[in-house]
Write an enzyme that holds these catalytic residues in place. Structure first.
Site, short mmCIF file in Angstrom:
data_model
loop_
_atom_site.label_atom_id
_atom_site.label_comp_id
_atom_site.label_asym_id
_atom_site.label_seq_id
_atom_site.Cartn_x
_atom_site.Cartn_y
_atom_site.Cartn_z
N LYS A 163 0.67 -0.99 -0.05
CA LYS A 163 -0.05 -0.83 0.20
C LYS A 163 0.95 0.96 -0.10
CE LYS A 163 -1.58 -1.13 3.76
NZ LYS A 163 -1.36 -2.91 4.04
N ARG A 183 -10.22 1.67 8.56
CA ARG A 183 -9.24 0.04 9.24
C ARG A 183 -10.53 -0.91 10.06
NH1 ARG A 183 -3.93 0.43 8.92
NH2 ARG A 183 -2.47 -1.16 8.92
N ARG A 192 11.38 -5.81 4.29
CA ARG A 192 11.21 -4.40 4.38
C ARG A 192 12.33 -3.43 5.00
NH1 ARG A 192 5.27 -1.56 5.59
NH2 ARG A 192 5.32 -3.73 7.08
N ARG A 210 11.14 -1.88 11.01
CA ARG A 210 10.30 -1.62 11.66
C ARG A 210 9.90 -2.76 13.41
NH1 ARG A 210 4.79 -0.09 8.04
NH2 ARG A 210 3.59 -1.41 9.69
N ARG A 265 -1.15 -8.71 13.15
CA ARG A 265 -1.49 -7.75 12.73
C ARG A 265 -2.60 -8.41 11.07
NH1 ARG A 265 3.68 -5.55 10.28
NH2 ARG A 265 2.39 -4.12 9.05
P1 AP5 Z 1 5.03 -1.47 1.78
O1 AP5 Z 1 4.58 -0.61 0.46
O2 AP5 Z 1 5.53 -1.21 2.53
O3 AP5 Z 1 3.23 -2.42 2.26
P2 AP5 Z 1 2.04 -1.81 3.42
O4 AP5 Z 1 1.06 -2.76 2.54
O5 AP5 Z 1 1.89 -0.40 2.82
O6 AP5 Z 1 2.58 -3.15 4.29
P3 AP5 Z 1 2.22 -2.11 5.69
O7 AP5 Z 1 3.15 -3.47 6.84
O8 AP5 Z 1 2.94 -0.66 6.17
O9 AP5 Z 1 0.85 -1.77 6.26
P4 AP5 Z 1 -0.02 -1.65 7.63
O10 AP5 Z 1 -1.06 -2.07 7.51
O11 AP5 Z 1 0.25 -3.04 8.69
O12 AP5 Z 1 1.21 -0.99 8.55
P5 AP5 Z 1 0.63 0.28 8.47
O13 AP5 Z 1 1.47 1.45 8.75
O14 AP5 Z 1 -0.87 1.17 8.18
O15 AP5 Z 1 5.67 -2.92 1.63
C1 AP5 Z 1 6.23 -4.22 2.12
C2 AP5 Z 1 7.18 -4.18 1.37
O16 AP5 Z 1 7.13 -4.68 -0.01
C3 AP5 Z 1 8.42 -3.17 1.32
O17 AP5 Z 1 9.66 -3.84 1.36
C4 AP5 Z 1 8.01 -2.75 -0.43
O18 AP5 Z 1 9.34 -2.43 -0.83
C5 AP5 Z 1 7.95 -4.44 -0.58
N1 AP5 Z 1 6.84 -4.12 -2.21
C6 AP5 Z 1 6.51 -3.44 -2.03
N2 AP5 Z 1 5.54 -3.77 -3.49
C7 AP5 Z 1 6.25 -4.98 -4.01
C8 AP5 Z 1 6.35 -5.55 -5.16
N3 AP5 Z 1 5.39 -5.23 -6.34
N4 AP5 Z 1 7.04 -6.62 -5.59
C9 AP5 Z 1 8.25 -6.61 -4.76
N5 AP5 Z 1 8.17 -6.07 -3.34
C10 AP5 Z 1 7.01 -4.99 -3.02
O19 AP5 Z 1 -0.40 0.35 9.80
C11 AP5 Z 1 1.33 -0.23 11.27
C12 AP5 Z 1 0.20 0.04 12.47
O20 AP5 Z 1 -0.97 1.59 13.85
C13 AP5 Z 1 -0.95 -0.80 12.33
O21 AP5 Z 1 -0.94 -2.24 13.23
C14 AP5 Z 1 -1.87 -0.21 13.59
O22 AP5 Z 1 -0.98 -0.82 14.80
C15 AP5 Z 1 -1.28 1.21 13.12
N6 AP5 Z 1 -2.85 1.75 12.43
C16 AP5 Z 1 -2.13 2.38 11.58
N7 AP5 Z 1 -3.48 3.03 10.64
C17 AP5 Z 1 -4.80 2.46 11.79
C18 AP5 Z 1 -6.15 2.69 11.51
N8 AP5 Z 1 -6.48 3.27 11.18
N9 AP5 Z 1 -6.68 2.56 12.91
C19 AP5 Z 1 -5.76 1.31 14.10
N10 AP5 Z 1 -4.65 1.95 13.80
C20 AP5 Z 1 -3.62 2.25 12.90
#
Ligand code: AP5
Ligand code: ZN
Length: 214
Positions: A13, A88, A127, A161, A172
Protein backbone atom coordinates in the site's frame (compact mmCIF):
# COMPACT_ATOMS: atom_id res chain seq x y z
CA UNK A 1 -9.76 12.88 -6.50
CA UNK A 2 -10.44 11.04 -3.23
CA UNK A 3 -9.21 7.45 -3.05
CA UNK A 4 -8.90 4.74 -0.40
CA UNK A 5 -6.22 2.07 -0.54
CA UNK A 6 -7.05 -1.08 1.41
CA UNK A 7 -5.08 -4.32 1.69
CA UNK A 8 -3.30 -6.58 4.15
CA UNK A 9 -0.11 -5.47 5.91
CA UNK A 10 2.83 -5.72 3.52
CA UNK A 11 0.73 -5.88 0.32
CA UNK A 12 2.49 -2.75 -0.95
CA UNK A 13 0.00 0.00 0.00
CA UNK A 14 2.69 2.50 1.02
CA UNK A 15 4.81 1.71 -2.05
CA UNK A 16 1.86 2.26 -4.40
CA UNK A 17 0.37 5.18 -2.47
CA UNK A 18 3.51 7.31 -2.87
CA UNK A 19 3.50 6.75 -6.64
CA UNK A 20 -0.26 7.16 -7.14
CA UNK A 21 -0.42 10.34 -5.07
CA UNK A 22 2.50 11.87 -7.01
CA UNK A 23 0.93 10.87 -10.33
CA UNK A 24 -2.46 12.33 -9.40
CA UNK A 25 -1.02 15.36 -7.51
CA UNK A 26 -3.00 14.54 -4.38
CA UNK A 27 -1.96 14.12 -0.74
CA UNK A 28 -0.81 10.72 0.50
CA UNK A 29 -2.13 10.25 4.02
CA UNK A 30 -1.03 7.14 5.93
CA UNK A 31 -2.30 6.71 9.48
CA UNK A 32 0.62 4.34 10.14
CA UNK A 33 3.11 7.05 9.07
CA UNK A 34 1.27 9.70 11.14
CA UNK A 35 1.50 7.45 14.23
CA UNK A 36 5.19 6.71 13.58
CA UNK A 37 5.88 10.48 13.40
CA UNK A 38 4.15 10.95 16.75
CA UNK A 39 6.18 8.07 18.21
CA UNK A 40 9.45 9.54 16.86
CA UNK A 41 8.57 12.92 18.43
CA UNK A 42 7.63 11.30 21.74
CA UNK A 43 4.16 12.89 21.93
CA UNK A 44 1.50 11.59 24.31
CA UNK A 45 -0.53 10.37 21.34
CA UNK A 46 2.58 8.59 20.07
CA UNK A 47 3.12 6.84 23.39
CA UNK A 48 -0.48 5.63 23.38
CA UNK A 49 -0.26 4.48 19.73
CA UNK A 50 3.08 2.73 20.35
CA UNK A 51 1.54 0.28 22.86
CA UNK A 52 -1.12 -0.83 20.37
CA UNK A 53 1.15 -0.90 17.31
CA UNK A 54 3.77 -2.96 19.16
CA UNK A 55 1.10 -5.56 19.98
CA UNK A 56 -0.16 -5.68 16.37
CA UNK A 57 -3.51 -4.22 17.43
CA UNK A 58 -5.46 -1.25 16.08
CA UNK A 59 -4.96 2.10 17.78
CA UNK A 60 -8.30 3.03 19.45
CA UNK A 61 -10.86 4.56 17.08
CA UNK A 62 -11.28 7.85 18.94
CA UNK A 63 -7.53 8.51 18.58
CA UNK A 64 -7.32 7.41 14.94
CA UNK A 65 -10.46 9.22 13.82
CA UNK A 66 -9.23 12.38 15.59
CA UNK A 67 -5.91 12.21 13.73
CA UNK A 68 -7.64 11.79 10.36
CA UNK A 69 -10.19 14.51 11.05
CA UNK A 70 -7.41 16.96 11.81
CA UNK A 71 -5.36 15.92 8.75
CA UNK A 72 -8.32 16.15 6.34
CA UNK A 73 -9.14 19.64 7.64
CA UNK A 74 -5.82 20.96 6.28
CA UNK A 75 -6.15 23.01 3.05
CA UNK A 76 -3.66 20.84 1.10
CA UNK A 77 -6.34 18.12 0.83
CA UNK A 78 -8.63 20.34 -1.26
CA UNK A 79 -7.26 18.89 -4.52
CA UNK A 80 -7.85 15.41 -3.16
CA UNK A 81 -6.24 12.69 -1.08
CA UNK A 82 -5.30 9.06 -1.01
CA UNK A 83 -5.89 7.40 2.36
CA UNK A 84 -3.50 4.51 3.05
CA UNK A 85 -4.42 2.36 6.05
CA UNK A 86 -7.64 4.17 6.95
CA UNK A 87 -10.43 3.16 7.48
CA UNK A 88 -9.48 -0.13 9.10
CA UNK A 89 -12.79 -1.16 10.67
CA UNK A 90 -16.47 -0.40 10.18
CA UNK A 91 -16.60 2.31 12.86
CA UNK A 92 -13.81 4.20 11.07
CA UNK A 93 -15.55 3.74 7.69
CA UNK A 94 -18.77 5.18 9.11
CA UNK A 95 -16.87 8.09 10.66
CA UNK A 96 -15.25 8.83 7.29
CA UNK A 97 -18.62 8.64 5.52
CA UNK A 98 -19.91 11.21 8.03
CA UNK A 99 -16.92 13.55 7.61
CA UNK A 100 -17.26 13.48 3.83
CA UNK A 101 -21.03 13.98 3.92
CA UNK A 102 -20.58 17.01 6.23
CA UNK A 103 -18.32 18.56 3.58
CA UNK A 104 -20.59 17.40 0.71
CA UNK A 105 -17.74 15.32 -0.71
CA UNK A 106 -17.70 11.80 -2.14
CA UNK A 107 -15.08 9.12 -2.63
CA UNK A 108 -14.06 8.38 -6.23
CA UNK A 109 -12.60 4.92 -5.75
CA UNK A 110 -11.63 2.24 -3.25
CA UNK A 111 -8.69 0.08 -4.35
CA UNK A 112 -8.43 -3.29 -2.63
CA UNK A 113 -4.90 -4.73 -2.98
CA UNK A 114 -4.84 -8.53 -2.81
CA UNK A 115 -1.81 -10.68 -2.01
CA UNK A 116 -1.59 -14.20 -0.51
CA UNK A 117 -0.28 -14.35 3.06
CA UNK A 118 2.95 -16.21 2.26
CA UNK A 119 4.00 -13.36 -0.05
CA UNK A 120 2.88 -10.72 2.44
CA UNK A 121 5.12 -12.32 5.06
CA UNK A 122 8.07 -12.36 2.63
CA UNK A 123 7.59 -8.69 1.75
CA UNK A 124 7.36 -7.64 5.40
CA UNK A 125 10.37 -9.72 6.48
CA UNK A 126 12.65 -7.87 4.02
CA UNK A 127 11.23 -4.37 4.39
CA UNK A 128 13.55 -1.54 5.41
CA UNK A 129 12.36 2.04 5.99
CA UNK A 130 14.27 5.31 5.96
CA UNK A 131 14.49 7.15 9.30
CA UNK A 132 14.39 10.53 7.52
CA UNK A 133 11.32 9.86 5.37
CA UNK A 134 8.83 7.02 5.79
CA UNK A 135 7.89 7.27 2.12
CA UNK A 136 11.36 5.89 1.23
CA UNK A 137 10.61 2.14 1.32
CA UNK A 138 13.11 -0.61 0.41
CA UNK A 139 13.27 -4.40 0.44
CA UNK A 140 16.53 -6.28 1.03
CA UNK A 141 15.71 -8.72 -1.79
CA UNK A 142 13.23 -7.06 -4.19
CA UNK A 143 14.39 -3.41 -4.14
CA UNK A 144 17.66 -3.23 -2.21
CA UNK A 145 19.49 0.06 -1.64
CA UNK A 146 22.81 0.46 -3.44
CA UNK A 147 24.65 0.59 -0.11
CA UNK A 148 23.25 -1.74 2.57
CA UNK A 149 21.52 0.16 5.37
CA UNK A 150 21.57 3.57 3.61
CA UNK A 151 18.68 5.24 1.79
CA UNK A 152 19.44 5.86 -1.92
CA UNK A 153 17.13 8.86 -1.98
CA UNK A 154 18.37 10.92 0.97
CA UNK A 155 21.25 9.10 2.67
CA UNK A 156 19.14 8.39 5.76
CA UNK A 157 19.65 5.30 7.91
CA UNK A 158 17.45 2.32 7.02
CA UNK A 159 15.77 0.34 9.81
CA UNK A 160 13.35 -2.52 10.35
CA UNK A 161 9.98 -1.70 11.91
CA UNK A 162 9.47 -3.03 15.42
CA UNK A 163 6.03 -4.41 14.47
CA UNK A 164 7.53 -6.38 11.56
CA UNK A 165 8.59 -9.20 13.92
CA UNK A 166 6.99 -12.51 12.98
CA UNK A 167 4.64 -12.87 15.99
CA UNK A 168 3.37 -9.29 15.58
CA UNK A 169 2.86 -9.77 11.84
CA UNK A 170 0.68 -12.83 12.53
CA UNK A 171 -1.45 -10.72 14.90
CA UNK A 172 -1.72 -7.89 12.32
CA UNK A 173 -2.90 -10.37 9.68
CA UNK A 174 -5.54 -11.72 12.07
CA UNK A 175 -6.74 -8.18 12.82
CA UNK A 176 -6.87 -7.52 9.07
CA UNK A 177 -9.04 -10.60 8.43
CA UNK A 178 -11.42 -9.91 11.32
CA UNK A 179 -11.72 -6.12 11.33
CA UNK A 180 -10.52 -4.64 8.05
CA UNK A 181 -11.82 -7.13 5.46
CA UNK A 182 -15.48 -6.15 6.30
CA UNK A 183 -14.62 -2.56 5.27
CA UNK A 184 -14.29 -3.82 1.69
CA UNK A 185 -17.88 -5.14 1.82
CA UNK A 186 -19.03 -1.78 3.21
CA UNK A 187 -17.67 0.04 0.13
CA UNK A 188 -18.65 -2.77 -2.23
CA UNK A 189 -22.24 -1.98 -1.29
CA UNK A 190 -21.58 1.59 -2.48
CA UNK A 191 -20.20 0.28 -5.81
CA UNK A 192 -16.77 1.83 -5.22
CA UNK A 193 -14.41 -1.15 -4.95
CA UNK A 194 -11.92 -2.43 -7.53
CA UNK A 195 -9.84 -5.42 -6.46
CA UNK A 196 -6.27 -5.31 -7.73
CA UNK A 197 -3.72 -8.09 -7.66
CA UNK A 198 -0.58 -6.94 -5.84
CA UNK A 199 1.45 -9.69 -7.54
CA UNK A 200 4.38 -8.80 -9.74
CA UNK A 201 6.65 -5.79 -9.99
CA UNK A 202 5.90 -2.42 -8.46
CA UNK A 203 5.31 -0.76 -11.85
CA UNK A 204 2.92 -3.55 -12.94
CA UNK A 205 0.78 -3.08 -9.83
CA UNK A 206 0.87 0.70 -10.36
CA UNK A 207 -0.47 0.31 -13.91
CA UNK A 208 -3.32 -1.86 -12.65
CA UNK A 209 -4.18 0.76 -10.04
CA UNK A 210 -4.08 3.62 -12.55
CA UNK A 211 -6.28 1.63 -14.97
CA UNK A 212 -8.77 1.04 -12.16
CA UNK A 213 -8.97 4.75 -11.39
CA UNK A 214 -9.41 5.50 -15.08
P1 AP5 B 1 4.79 -1.62 1.80
O1 AP5 B 1 4.47 -0.72 0.64
O2 AP5 B 1 5.56 -1.06 2.94
O3 AP5 B 1 3.46 -2.37 2.29
P2 AP5 B 1 2.19 -1.84 3.09
O4 AP5 B 1 0.99 -2.51 2.51
O5 AP5 B 1 2.20 -0.34 3.16
O6 AP5 B 1 2.52 -2.50 4.47
P3 AP5 B 1 2.35 -2.00 5.97
O7 AP5 B 1 2.94 -3.12 6.81
O8 AP5 B 1 2.94 -0.64 6.14
O9 AP5 B 1 0.86 -1.97 6.15
P4 AP5 B 1 0.12 -1.95 7.47
O10 AP5 B 1 -1.24 -1.66 7.02
O11 AP5 B 1 0.29 -3.14 8.32
O12 AP5 B 1 0.91 -0.83 8.31
P5 AP5 B 1 0.54 0.65 8.71
O13 AP5 B 1 1.79 1.41 8.72
O14 AP5 B 1 -0.62 1.15 7.93
O15 AP5 B 1 5.58 -2.88 1.17
C1 AP5 B 1 6.05 -3.92 2.02
C2 AP5 B 1 7.42 -4.40 1.48
O16 AP5 B 1 7.24 -5.02 0.21
C3 AP5 B 1 8.45 -3.27 1.27
O17 AP5 B 1 9.71 -3.73 1.62
C4 AP5 B 1 8.38 -3.01 -0.25
O18 AP5 B 1 9.63 -2.56 -0.75
C5 AP5 B 1 8.02 -4.38 -0.80
N1 AP5 B 1 7.19 -4.33 -2.00
C6 AP5 B 1 6.11 -3.50 -2.22
N2 AP5 B 1 5.57 -3.77 -3.43
C7 AP5 B 1 6.32 -4.79 -3.96
C8 AP5 B 1 6.24 -5.53 -5.19
N3 AP5 B 1 5.31 -5.27 -6.10
N4 AP5 B 1 7.14 -6.52 -5.39
C9 AP5 B 1 8.11 -6.78 -4.46
N5 AP5 B 1 8.22 -6.13 -3.28
C10 AP5 B 1 7.33 -5.14 -3.04
O19 AP5 B 1 0.02 0.43 10.19
C11 AP5 B 1 0.88 0.02 11.23
C12 AP5 B 1 0.12 -0.05 12.54
O20 AP5 B 1 -0.41 1.26 12.87
C13 AP5 B 1 -1.12 -0.96 12.54
O21 AP5 B 1 -0.80 -2.30 12.80
C14 AP5 B 1 -1.97 -0.32 13.66
O22 AP5 B 1 -1.48 -0.70 14.92
C15 AP5 B 1 -1.70 1.17 13.47
N6 AP5 B 1 -2.69 1.78 12.56
C16 AP5 B 1 -2.47 2.28 11.31
N7 AP5 B 1 -3.62 2.74 10.77
C17 AP5 B 1 -4.59 2.52 11.70
C18 AP5 B 1 -6.00 2.74 11.73
N8 AP5 B 1 -6.66 3.27 10.67
N9 AP5 B 1 -6.68 2.39 12.85
C19 AP5 B 1 -6.04 1.87 13.92
N10 AP5 B 1 -4.72 1.59 13.95
C20 AP5 B 1 -4.00 1.93 12.85
ZN1 ZN C 1 15.42 8.44 2.70
Amino acid sequence: MRILLIGPPGAGKGTQAVRLAAHLSIQHISTGDLFREHIAHGTELGQNAHTHIGAGLLVPDEVTIGVIKERLARPDTERGFLLDGFPRNLAQAQALDGLLADSKLRLDAVLDLELPEDQVVRRIAGRRLCRQNHEHIFHVGYSPPEVAGICDLCGGELYQREDDREATVRKRLEVYRNETAPVVDHYQAQGLVTTISAHGQVHEVLHRALDAIG
